[in-house]
Motif scaffolding. Structure first.
Motif, PDB file in Angstrom:
ATOM      1  N   LYS A 128       0.831  -1.204   0.000  1.00 36.12           N
ATOM      2  CA  LYS A 128       0.000   0.000   0.000  1.00 36.12           C
ATOM      3  C   LYS A 128       0.864   1.252   0.000  1.00 36.12           C
ATOM      4  N   ALA A 129       1.919   1.245   0.834  1.00 39.36           N
ATOM      5  CA  ALA A 129       2.820   2.392   0.895  1.00 39.36           C
ATOM      6  C   ALA A 129       3.522   2.600  -0.444  1.00 39.36           C
ATOM      7  N   THR A 130       3.890   1.496  -1.097  1.00 38.49           N
ATOM      8  CA  THR A 130       4.551   1.592  -2.400  1.00 38.49           C
ATOM      9  C   THR A 130       3.626   2.214  -3.431  1.00 38.49           C
ATOM     10  N   VAL A 131       2.379   1.757  -3.463  1.00 39.77           N
ATOM     11  CA  VAL A 131       1.404   2.292  -4.413  1.00 39.77           C
ATOM     12  C   VAL A 131       1.168   3.775  -4.161  1.00 39.77           C
ATOM     13  N   GLN A 132       0.981   4.147  -2.907  1.00 45.72           N
ATOM     14  CA  GLN A 132       0.752   5.561  -2.581  1.00 45.72           C
ATOM     15  C   GLN A 132       1.957   6.411  -2.982  1.00 45.72           C
ATOM     16  N   GLY A 133       3.160   5.881  -2.753  1.00 51.16           N
ATOM     17  CA  GLY A 133       4.361   6.602  -3.123  1.00 51.16           C
ATOM     18  C   GLY A 133       4.500   6.765  -4.629  1.00 51.16           C
ATOM     19  N   VAL A 134       4.193   5.699  -5.371  1.00 48.79           N
ATOM     20  CA  VAL A 134       4.296   5.753  -6.827  1.00 48.79           C
ATOM     21  C   VAL A 134       3.292   6.751  -7.405  1.00 48.79           C
ATOM     22  N   VAL A 135       2.043   6.711  -6.912  1.00 47.40           N
ATOM     23  CA  VAL A 135       1.021   7.631  -7.409  1.00 47.40           C
ATOM     24  C   VAL A 135       1.395   9.075  -7.062  1.00 47.40           C
ATOM     25  N   GLY A 136       1.848   9.295  -5.832  1.00 44.02           N
ATOM     26  CA  GLY A 136       2.250  10.643  -5.444  1.00 44.02           C
ATOM     27  C   GLY A 136       3.416  11.153  -6.272  1.00 44.02           C
ATOM     28  N   CYS A 137       4.387  10.276  -6.520  1.00 43.30           N
ATOM     29  CA  CYS A 137       5.547  10.640  -7.330  1.00 43.30           C
ATOM     30  C   CYS A 137       5.118  10.971  -8.756  1.00 43.30           C
ATOM     31  N   LEU A 138       4.298  10.125  -9.344  1.00 43.67           N
ATOM     32  CA  LEU A 138       3.827  10.363 -10.708  1.00 43.67           C
ATOM     33  C   LEU A 138       3.093  11.698 -10.817  1.00 43.67           C
TER      34      LEU A 138
ATOM     35  N   THR B  67       5.602  18.955 -12.666  1.00 43.28           N
ATOM     36  CA  THR B  67       6.222  20.190 -12.181  1.00 43.28           C
ATOM     37  C   THR B  67       7.728  20.126 -12.333  1.00 43.28           C
ATOM     38  N   TRP B  68       8.302  18.998 -11.918  1.00 46.44           N
ATOM     39  CA  TRP B  68       9.756  18.842 -11.992  1.00 46.44           C
ATOM     40  C   TRP B  68      10.226  18.781 -13.443  1.00 46.44           C
ATOM     41  N   LEU B  69       9.496  18.056 -14.285  1.00 41.58           N
ATOM     42  CA  LEU B  69       9.907  17.906 -15.678  1.00 41.58           C
ATOM     43  C   LEU B  69       9.844  19.235 -16.429  1.00 41.58           C
ATOM     44  N   ASN B  70       8.865  20.061 -16.095  1.00 41.15           N
ATOM     45  CA  ASN B  70       8.790  21.379 -16.735  1.00 41.15           C
ATOM     46  C   ASN B  70      10.036  22.198 -16.439  1.00 41.15           C
ATOM     47  N   GLN B  71      10.574  22.039 -15.233  1.00 45.06           N
ATOM     48  CA  GLN B  71      11.758  22.791 -14.837  1.00 45.06           C
ATOM     49  C   GLN B  71      13.033  22.173 -15.394  1.00 45.06           C
ATOM     50  N   ALA B  72      12.992  20.879 -15.700  1.00 44.91           N
ATOM     51  CA  ALA B  72      14.192  20.174 -16.159  1.00 44.91           C
ATOM     52  C   ALA B  72      14.502  20.442 -17.630  1.00 44.91           C
ATOM     53  N   GLY B  73      13.518  20.892 -18.392  1.00 45.18           N
ATOM     54  CA  GLY B  73      13.751  21.204 -19.798  1.00 45.18           C
ATOM     55  C   GLY B  73      13.969  19.995 -20.677  1.00 45.18           C
ATOM     56  N   LEU B  74      13.397  18.848 -20.303  1.00 50.24           N
ATOM     57  CA  LEU B  74      13.548  17.632 -21.100  1.00 50.24           C
ATOM     58  C   LEU B  74      12.518  17.596 -22.220  1.00 50.24           C
ATOM     59  N   SER B  75      12.838  16.878 -23.283  1.00 45.52           N
ATOM     60  CA  SER B  75      11.867  16.658 -24.347  1.00 45.52           C
ATOM     61  C   SER B  75      10.794  15.707 -23.828  1.00 45.52           C
TER      62      SER B  75
ATOM     63  N   ALA C  23       9.867  12.850 -25.023  1.00 47.44           N
ATOM     64  CA  ALA C  23      10.367  11.473 -25.025  1.00 47.44           C
ATOM     65  C   ALA C  23      11.325  11.234 -23.856  1.00 47.44           C
ATOM     66  N   GLU C  24      12.199  12.201 -23.610  1.00 50.96           N
ATOM     67  CA  GLU C  24      13.137  12.067 -22.489  1.00 50.96           C
ATOM     68  C   GLU C  24      12.385  12.038 -21.162  1.00 50.96           C
ATOM     69  N   GLY C  25      11.386  12.900 -21.055  1.00 55.08           N
ATOM     70  CA  GLY C  25      10.598  12.939 -19.831  1.00 55.08           C
ATOM     71  C   GLY C  25       9.906  11.628 -19.552  1.00 55.08           C
ATOM     72  N   LYS C  26       9.303  11.040 -20.593  1.00 56.38           N
ATOM     73  CA  LYS C  26       8.634   9.745 -20.415  1.00 56.38           C
ATOM     74  C   LYS C  26       9.624   8.669 -19.997  1.00 56.38           C
ATOM     75  N   GLY C  27      10.828   8.721 -20.571  1.00 49.34           N
ATOM     76  CA  GLY C  27      11.840   7.729 -20.214  1.00 49.34           C
ATOM     77  C   GLY C  27      12.250   7.841 -18.756  1.00 49.34           C
ATOM     78  N   VAL C  28      12.418   9.062 -18.286  1.00 52.73           N
ATOM     79  CA  VAL C  28      12.784   9.277 -16.885  1.00 52.73           C
ATOM     80  C   VAL C  28      11.671   8.796 -15.963  1.00 52.73           C
ATOM     81  N   ILE C  29      10.421   9.162 -16.300  1.00 57.47           N
ATOM     82  CA  ILE C  29       9.284   8.754 -15.472  1.00 57.47           C
ATOM     83  C   ILE C  29       9.181   7.232 -15.403  1.00 57.47           C
ATOM     84  N   ALA C  30       9.298   6.571 -16.563  1.00 57.94           N
ATOM     85  CA  ALA C  30       9.207   5.107 -16.591  1.00 57.94           C
ATOM     86  C   ALA C  30      10.296   4.487 -15.730  1.00 57.94           C
ATOM     87  N   GLY C  31      11.509   5.035 -15.799  1.00 58.74           N
ATOM     88  CA  GLY C  31      12.599   4.506 -14.991  1.00 58.74           C
ATOM     89  C   GLY C  31      12.332   4.640 -13.505  1.00 58.74           C
TER      90      GLY C  31
END
Length: 225
Positions: free
Chosen positions: A160-170, A175-183, A185-193
């Motif tokens: 349950k804690a893992t699921v809550q953490g994953v959903v919260g992180c996602l 917000t973070w990706l907008n600041q990182a300036g990734l494309s 495709a790059e953003g999706k790759g980072v998120i998936a990882g």
């Protein structure tokens, strides 16, 4: 798995004489304004000015600024629950992978919605907060059940804690990706990882998401549907 509950939207219907495009324009401008300035610093007067309208005319579409915020946040969880229904086919790994990838896709298409949902939630009324939290728990329960079906066998509190953490992180990643300036495709790759790496701690078999993670065992579950 039965269908998740259907939640009523508490906005005032757009008058029939007004074109739907105007209604959607109001929503879109409100979303941009809340994301840019925050709910507390945004006013209906400013929103009306951006639309070239008198502020009083906005109330033909929405009861209040708070009800407009609620509708925008509710849309996030409507989309996630619809994604759960749309990815309900295939084997257990397909269902888990499909749901997570659908969530990641929504982060791109609904980035401002997620930003507002995470940062402006506190401005909702208690009743509306409870409704959003109920929808979020429903989604988390569906994700938990798919983890269990895919072979997760760790202790239930850990899962349950893992699921809550994953959903919260996602939900916070746009917000973070907008600041990182990734494309995109790059953003999706980072998120998936990040997501698939997090789940490697609770699944003992090969991850159906990235193809190389390891996951732990778990017993019992509580699903929304």
């Amino acid at each position: 798995m039965s269908s998740p509950e259907v939640y009523a939207i508490e906005s005032v219907p757009c008058p029939s004489e007004e074109p739907v495009s105007r209604y959607e324009e109001v929503r879109h401008k409100a979303l941009e304004l809340f994301a840019e300035r925050g709910f507390a610093r945004s006013s209906m007067r400013e929103l009306a000015a951006r639309l070239g309208l008198l502020s009083g005319s906005l109330y033909h579409h929405f009861r209040s600024k708070e009800s407009l915020l609620f509708e925008l946040i509710e849309e996030v969880y409507d989309d996630l629950l619809e994604a759960a229904l749309a990815t309900g086919g295939g084997d257990a790994h397909d269902r888990l992978q499909g749901l997570l990838r659908a969530h990641i896709d929504l982060l791109e298409s609904r980035s401002l919605h997620f930003l507002v949902a995470e940062h402006e939630f506190r401005y909702l009324s208690q009743q509306h907060q409870n409704q959003i939290l109920q929808m979020r728990r429903c989604y988390e329960d569906i994700l938990l059940k798919r983890l269990l079906d895919a072979g997760a066998t760790a202790r239930l509190p850990l899962l349950k804690a893992t699921v809550q953490g994953v959903v919260g992180c996602l939900n916070n990643l746009p917000t973070w990706l907008n600041q990182a300036g990734l494309s995109a495709a790059e953003g999706k790759g980072v998120i998936a990882g990040i997501v698939f790496g997090s789940l490697s701690g609770v699944l003992k078999q090969q991850s159906p998401l990235s193809g190389s993670a390891t996951i732990v065992p778990l017993h019992g579950h509580s699903a929304c549907s």
